[in-house]
Every structure is written in structure tokens, then in C-alpha cells.
Design an enzyme around this catalytic site. Structure first.
Site, PDB file in Angstrom:
ATOM      1  N   ALA A  74      12.991   9.321  -6.163  1.00 39.98           N
ATOM      2  CA  ALA A  74      12.767  10.250  -7.278  1.00 39.98           C
ATOM      3  C   ALA A  74      13.047  11.690  -6.888  1.00 39.98           C
ATOM      4  O   ALA A  74      12.486  12.610  -7.469  1.00 39.98           O
ATOM      5  CB  ALA A  74      11.332  10.089  -7.767  1.00 39.98           C
ATOM      6  N   ASN A  83       6.332   7.833  -1.267  1.00 42.89           N
ATOM      7  CA  ASN A  83       7.557   7.313  -0.657  1.00 42.89           C
ATOM      8  C   ASN A  83       8.588   8.422  -0.490  1.00 42.89           C
ATOM      9  O   ASN A  83       9.417   8.368   0.412  1.00 42.89           O
ATOM     10  CB  ASN A  83       8.128   6.201  -1.524  1.00 42.89           C
ATOM     11  CG  ASN A  83       7.331   4.929  -1.365  1.00 42.89           C
ATOM     12  OD1 ASN A  83       7.338   4.329  -0.303  1.00 42.89           O
ATOM     13  ND2 ASN A  83       6.616   4.538  -2.400  1.00 42.89           N
ATOM     14  N   HIS A  97       9.235  16.627  -8.210  1.00 50.27           N
ATOM     15  CA  HIS A  97       9.298  16.812  -6.755  1.00 50.27           C
ATOM     16  C   HIS A  97      10.213  17.986  -6.462  1.00 50.27           C
ATOM     17  O   HIS A  97      11.376  17.996  -6.882  1.00 50.27           O
ATOM     18  CB  HIS A  97       9.860  15.563  -6.068  1.00 50.27           C
ATOM     19  CG  HIS A  97       9.039  14.344  -6.308  1.00 50.27           C
ATOM     20  ND1 HIS A  97       7.814  14.136  -5.729  1.00 50.27           N
ATOM     21  CD2 HIS A  97       9.269  13.261  -7.076  1.00 50.27           C
ATOM     22  CE1 HIS A  97       7.316  12.988  -6.131  1.00 50.27           C
ATOM     23  NE2 HIS A  97       8.189  12.428  -6.951  1.00 50.27           N
TER      24      HIS A  97
HETATM   25  N1  NAD Z   1      11.234   4.573  -2.857  1.00 52.13           N
HETATM   26  C1  NAD Z   1      10.796   5.034  -4.026  1.00 52.13           C
HETATM   27  O1  NAD Z   1      11.280   6.022  -4.556  1.00 52.13           O
HETATM   28  C2  NAD Z   1       9.671   4.300  -4.721  1.00 52.13           C
HETATM   29  C3  NAD Z   1       9.274   4.676  -6.019  1.00 52.13           C
HETATM   30  C4  NAD Z   1       8.239   3.980  -6.625  1.00 52.13           C
HETATM   31  C5  NAD Z   1       7.604   2.935  -5.948  1.00 52.13           C
HETATM   32  N2  NAD Z   1       7.992   2.615  -4.679  1.00 52.13           N
HETATM   33  C6  NAD Z   1       7.357   1.527  -3.919  1.00 52.13           C
HETATM   34  O2  NAD Z   1       7.952   0.297  -4.284  1.00 52.13           O
HETATM   35  C7  NAD Z   1       7.007  -0.766  -4.134  1.00 52.13           C
HETATM   36  C8  NAD Z   1       6.938  -1.573  -5.434  1.00 52.13           C
HETATM   37  O3  NAD Z   1       6.529  -0.722  -6.491  1.00 52.13           O
HETATM   38  P1  NAD Z   1       6.189  -1.299  -7.944  1.00 52.13           P
HETATM   39  O4  NAD Z   1       5.933  -0.116  -8.820  1.00 52.13           O
HETATM   40  O5  NAD Z   1       7.193  -2.309  -8.367  1.00 52.13           O
HETATM   41  O6  NAD Z   1       4.794  -2.030  -7.666  1.00 52.13           O
HETATM   42  P2  NAD Z   1       4.074  -3.133  -8.553  1.00 52.13           P
HETATM   43  O7  NAD Z   1       2.615  -3.071  -8.214  1.00 52.13           O
HETATM   44  O8  NAD Z   1       4.448  -3.039  -9.979  1.00 52.13           O
HETATM   45  O9  NAD Z   1       4.674  -4.524  -7.991  1.00 52.13           O
HETATM   46  C9  NAD Z   1       4.448  -4.972  -6.695  1.00 52.13           C
HETATM   47  C10 NAD Z   1       4.512  -6.502  -6.698  1.00 52.13           C
HETATM   48  O10 NAD Z   1       4.361  -6.952  -5.343  1.00 52.13           O
HETATM   49  C11 NAD Z   1       3.667  -8.197  -5.400  1.00 52.13           C
HETATM   50  N3  NAD Z   1       3.120  -8.509  -4.091  1.00 52.13           N
HETATM   51  C12 NAD Z   1       2.082  -7.900  -3.446  1.00 52.13           C
HETATM   52  N4  NAD Z   1       1.860  -8.495  -2.246  1.00 52.13           N
HETATM   53  C13 NAD Z   1       2.798  -9.485  -2.127  1.00 52.13           C
HETATM   54  C14 NAD Z   1       3.057 -10.455  -1.126  1.00 52.13           C
HETATM   55  N5  NAD Z   1       2.325 -10.521  -0.019  1.00 52.13           N
HETATM   56  N6  NAD Z   1       4.076 -11.316  -1.327  1.00 52.13           N
HETATM   57  C15 NAD Z   1       4.811 -11.280  -2.479  1.00 52.13           C
HETATM   58  N7  NAD Z   1       4.582 -10.386  -3.467  1.00 52.13           N
HETATM   59  C16 NAD Z   1       3.590  -9.493  -3.296  1.00 52.13           C
HETATM   60  C17 NAD Z   1       2.608  -7.956  -6.468  1.00 52.13           C
HETATM   61  O11 NAD Z   1       2.081  -9.175  -6.959  1.00 52.13           O
HETATM   62  C18 NAD Z   1       3.398  -7.163  -7.505  1.00 52.13           C
HETATM   63  O12 NAD Z   1       3.964  -8.005  -8.485  1.00 52.13           O
HETATM   64  C19 NAD Z   1       5.670  -0.093  -3.765  1.00 52.13           C
HETATM   65  O13 NAD Z   1       5.482  -0.162  -2.374  1.00 52.13           O
HETATM   66  C20 NAD Z   1       5.870   1.352  -4.186  1.00 52.13           C
HETATM   67  O14 NAD Z   1       5.106   2.246  -3.401  1.00 52.13           O
HETATM   68  C21 NAD Z   1       9.023   3.270  -4.082  1.00 52.13           C
END
Ligand code: NAD
Length: 275
Positions: free
Chosen positions: A128, A196, A226
């Protein structure tokens, strides 16, 4: 007749906001270069929902192992304490990984060593923020300071132990308030769901010790933004990304998801424009 293009087989770990959006994109923006071969989530209901949306029940995998086995590249989009283990398993099986949980890559040289040994790539989308390309170039010379200021609405910080311990009560805030001012390492530790971008900056610059992270909120804020301020021998850069949330999920910045989709597109085409 032109030879058929070999599509990249993509498996998705985590069927939450980001994983589900990327899955949909594979049938839309990425249909010419990628093929979705499976998805896995520890919550079966999440898999069922995604399977229904895509009308692809056969793509539900029974385990991480089965998912890794089926793909060339695994998209990691989970929120788990074991995320780095999952990424390591995919790299050990010689699969490329697009990592969304960038905070998990910090101080984790084992993952990069495994990727290098097995000749696979860890793709880190720009997320982002704007300006990673310039930061990387600037990092080749002396950099004096890198300041990231992340502003988010109050509801982006609920149930945060760090704030509770410091007796910062979100409901009592009336003005703009700095919730955190410190290092990347501490920001990632205390605001794991929010930061992140700080981890991405640290990895892109290779200078985590030079980065100061400020996290700010206000009852007036309606969107996430940001701001990056970099000063060094090259000159001075400031960038600011004001992010609208994902149309199908209000807790994720749309640009973060778009950056992951673009990273997959670039990977397929072999292009690395601006990175
Ligand atoms: N890089 C970036 O810019 C950025 C931006 C936003 C979010 N993120 C990161 O991306 C990741 C996902 O974000 P999101 O918004 O989709 O989260 P979310 O909570 O909507 O989805 C995460 C999914 O992971 C599943 N999960 C948890 N533990 C698990 C396991 N052991 N095995 C299999 N599945 C499992 C959950 O059931 C859930 O469906 C997070 O770590 C978040 O911090 C990164």
C-alpha cells in the site's frame, strides 16, 4: 498456429480477504498467464465460500502439502504464527512464493537462503505504498533518514495489547494521536496486522536500523495513508499513498491487493519495471 503459452500454476494459501481477491483476479486480470490450481485454508468454511464464488469445488486442497505439490508458485495470504514455516515448506519444495505477510520475512535469512539454494523467488509486492523503486535506487548511496508515517482510522487498531498495556483507550481519543514512534522491529512486533509496509521498506532498503516508524490515528481519519520521507546523498524524496479499501473487503487497502496482482503479472512476463 502459435504455440500455447504455458501458464504459471498458482496455489493460494489463505482464503481470506487477500487470498480470495487474488483467486478471482486469476480468472480476470491474470487469465492469460496464470492458472489457479488450488487453494487451502485451515478454516474449511473459507474454502467453501471461495469455491462457491469461483464455482470451482475441485480446487479445494486437503492440506498445505497437497497445495504445494500442485503449484509452481504459492501465494501466501495467511495470518498465522506459523507463516514463516509455511513459506519455508514451499521454498524447500522448490516453489516460488509471493509473500503478503512481509513482516514474517524480516530477520529470517533462512528463507532467503533456501530460496537462493533452490533457485526460487520470493516475490514481495510493493503493497500500500509508493516509492519503493526510488528507495531501492537511493539505498545505493548514503541515506540519512527514512521516516514512514502510517495514518489509519481508529477502528484499524482494536484489540491491540500494546495500546492496552499503555492505557491508550481508542474510544477516548478526540484528536490526532501518535500511537507509536519507534523502530521497524518494534512496529512489526506491536502492530503485526498493520505494518507490513514498514517491513517492506526495511527489506527494500536493506537498512532497517535507519527507519523510523510513526503510527498515527484520529477520529477524523476515514482512509489509510502512508507517507515516506527519505533524505540522503541522492537528494530528498517524499511520497504519500492515500488508499481506498478493497471493494470486497473494507479492512484491506485496494492498492496492496493490486500490487500483488501486478507482481504476479510481472513475474509471468519476466518484466521487472521499476523494481
Ligand atoms: N503486504 C501488504 O501490503 C499486506 C497488506 C494487507 C495485508 N497483508 C497481510 O496479508 C496476510 C493476509 O491478509 P488478509 O487480509 O487476507 O487476512 P484474512 O484474515 O482475511 O485471511 C487470512 C486467512 O488465513 C487463514 N489461516 C490462518 N491460519 C492458517 C493456517 N495455519 N493454515 C491455513 N490458513 C490459515 C485464515 O483462516 C484466513 O482465512 C496477513 O498476514 C496480512 O497482515 C499484507
Amino acid at each position: 498456429m502459435a504455440p500455447a503459452v504455458k501458464k504459471l500454476k498458482v496455489g493460494i494459501l489463505g482464503c481470506g480477504a487477500i487470498g480470495s481477491r487474488i483467486a478471482k483476479s486469476i480468472y480476470q486480470e491474470l487469465k492469460d498467464c496464470c492458472q489457479l490450481v488450488g487453494f487451502y485454508d485451515c478454516d474449511p468454511a473459507k474454502m467453501t465460500t471461495l469455491a462457491k464464488v469461483l464455482k470451482k469445488n475441485n480446487l479445494k486442497k486437503r492440506s498445505l502439502k497437497e497445495l504445494i505439490h500442485s503449484c509452481d508458485l504459492m501465494v501466501e495470504a495467511v495470518n498465522s504464527a506459523k507463516t514463516d514455516e509455511f513459506i519455508h515448506k514451499a521454498l524447500s519444495a522448490r516453489r516460488h512464493v509471493l509473500a503478503m505477510s512481509v513482516g514474517k520475512l524480516l530477520d529470517n535469512s533462512k528463507l532467503f537462503a533456501t530460496a537462493s539454494k533452490n533457485r526460487c523467488q520470493i516475490l514481495i509486492p510493493s503493497g500500500a505504498i509508493a516509492g519503493l523503486d526510488a528507495l531501492k535506487a537511493a539505498s545505493l548511496v548514503h541515506v540519512e533518514r527514512i521516516i514512514l508515517t502510517s495514518r489509519k482510522p481508529i477502528n484499524g487498531f482494536t484489540q491491540n495489547d500494546y495500546l492496552e498495556k499503555r492505557k491508550i483507550y481508542l474510544s477516548a481519543l478526540t484528536d490526532e494521536t501518535v500511537l507509536f514512534d519507534g523502530s521497524v522491529k518494534d512496529a512489526v512486533k506491536h502492530f503485526p496486522q498493520n505494518i507490513n509496509v514498514a517491513a517492506t521498506l526495511a527489506l527494500a532498503s536493506g537498512m532497517p536500523q535507519k527507519i523510523r516508524v510513526r503510527i498515527v490515528t484520529s477520529p477524523e481519519y476515514k482512509i489509510n495513508s502512508h507517507e515516506i520521507d527519505i533524505k540522503g546523498e541522492f537528494g530528498h524524496i517524499t511520497t504519500r499513498a492515500e488508499n481506498v479499501t478493497c471493494p470486497d473487503n473494507p479492512k484491506t487497502s485496494w492498492l496492496a491487493v493490486l500490487s500483488a496482482i501486478q507482481a504476479l503479472k510481472d513475474f509471468c512476463s519476466g518484466a521487472r519495471i521499476g523494481t
